[in-house]
Design a protein around this motif. Structure first.
Motif, PDB file in Angstrom:
ATOM      1  N   LEU A 123       0.835  -1.203   0.000  1.00  0.00           N
ATOM      2  CA  LEU A 123       0.000   0.000   0.000  1.00  0.00           C
ATOM      3  C   LEU A 123       0.872   1.256   0.000  1.00  0.00           C
ATOM      4  N   LEU A 124       1.935   1.244   0.794  1.00  0.00           N
ATOM      5  CA  LEU A 124       2.818   2.409   0.849  1.00  0.00           C
ATOM      6  C   LEU A 124       3.489   2.648  -0.498  1.00  0.00           C
TER       7      LEU A 124
ATOM      8  N   TYR B 252      -4.660   0.393  -7.989  1.00  0.00           N
ATOM      9  CA  TYR B 252      -4.591   1.694  -7.312  1.00  0.00           C
ATOM     10  C   TYR B 252      -5.500   1.665  -6.092  1.00  0.00           C
ATOM     11  N   ILE B 253      -5.174   2.524  -5.163  1.00  0.00           N
ATOM     12  CA  ILE B 253      -5.926   2.563  -3.908  1.00  0.00           C
ATOM     13  C   ILE B 253      -7.337   3.066  -4.145  1.00  0.00           C
TER      14      ILE B 253
ATOM     15  N   CYS C 268       2.191   1.970  -3.333  1.00  0.00           N
ATOM     16  CA  CYS C 268       1.141   2.568  -4.168  1.00  0.00           C
ATOM     17  C   CYS C 268       0.981   4.053  -3.865  1.00  0.00           C
ATOM     18  N   MET C 269       1.123   4.409  -2.595  1.00  0.00           N
ATOM     19  CA  MET C 269       0.936   5.813  -2.232  1.00  0.00           C
ATOM     20  C   MET C 269       2.151   6.652  -2.594  1.00  0.00           C
ATOM     21  N   GLU C 270       3.349   6.084  -2.366  1.00  0.00           N
ATOM     22  CA  GLU C 270       4.578   6.822  -2.647  1.00  0.00           C
ATOM     23  C   GLU C 270       4.656   7.211  -4.117  1.00  0.00           C
ATOM     24  N   THR C 271       4.328   6.228  -4.944  1.00  0.00           N
ATOM     25  CA  THR C 271       4.392   6.478  -6.372  1.00  0.00           C
ATOM     26  C   THR C 271       3.232   7.377  -6.773  1.00  0.00           C
ATOM     27  N   ASP C 272       3.470   8.206  -7.746  1.00  0.00           N
ATOM     28  CA  ASP C 272       2.368   8.999  -8.274  1.00  0.00           C
ATOM     29  C   ASP C 272       1.533   8.074  -9.136  1.00  0.00           C
ATOM     30  N   CYS C 273       0.712   7.307  -8.455  1.00  0.00           N
ATOM     31  CA  CYS C 273       0.066   6.197  -9.151  1.00  0.00           C
ATOM     32  C   CYS C 273      -1.393   6.488  -9.433  1.00  0.00           C
TER      33      CYS C 273
END
Lengths: 116, 116
Positions: free
Chosen positions: A33-34, A86-87, A36-41
């Motif tokens: 999850l992190l 993606y989240i 996914c968040m770190e990346t500009d996804c």
DNA sequence: TTGAATAGTTTAACTTGACGAACCATTAGT
DNA sequence: ACTAATGGTTCGTCAAGTTAAACTATTCAA
């Protein structure tokens, strides 16, 4: 709402949250999850990309993504052979807040005594 | 607070919540918590009482109570040989709400695009 | 329609957690 | 000190989850 109804609501909350709790309780899935968040996804991350950014094998990533997806924490978009994860902004994580709030309310109503 | 700081906060939240998540994610422990709430247990419940109200053995109850205690969800009070367990009103469950709120804030700031 | 790229599935080994039986530790009452 | 009551701990067993290797399925491009 009486005590019995409140308890039943909490029981239902537990059932609703069970998947989310075990999904995000796992350290490996937390790191996914992190990532996914770190990346500009905004467009989502592919399985291969997540594999590269973790210490995991592709099948492992695939497995954990499935767990997170079943719990409603992430979503997937297919594009040809590529799957973008993606989240889920309208995430089921909100259920956790509901559960905790209901427990807190119950305790304030019926177990004030140990609020020292 | 910038993106990097927000992510670090969420990482810390995950670490703080890990124990709580796995503690209350378990169905057996959920039922123990419900037994504690159902009963007018302002004074707390003893291990033997919980054993009687569930399908579990005493060692199993003891084990799960330890997990819940380590997670800060319940507290214990000793009286002679008797140990009374009760829900921690100032519970660590609040950490879950913090975690979810921080994730929601992060997503609103940096991943608005999939808020369709 | 063949080959390359991507990713899901199955299988089997490994690890982790849950369980109950038996045992041990502590306290209260006599 | 002895006994009963309460409950924590250890240990072997069983079930569930995690992992990587090998395999399969789908799509795209030539």
């Amino acid at each position: 709402m009486n005590k019995h109804d409140q308890l039943n609501m909490i029981k239902k909350d537990f059932i609703n949250c069970k998947k989310v709790l075990s999904a995000i309780g796992d350290e490996t899935r937390q790191s996914i999850l992190l990532v996914c968040m770190e990346t500009d996804c905004q467009t989502g991350l592919r399985v291969g990309e997540i594999t590269a950014k973790t210490h995991l094998s592709r099948p492992a990533v695939s497995h954990h993504l499935k767990v997170l997806r079943d719990a409603g924490v992430i979503l997937m978009r297919k594009e040809g052979t590529k799957n973008f994860y993606y989240i889920n902004v309208r995430t089921k994580l909100g259920l956790l807040k509901t559960l905790v709030s209901n427990i807190e309310t119950f305790m304030q109503n019926y177990h004030r005594s140990n609020e020292i």
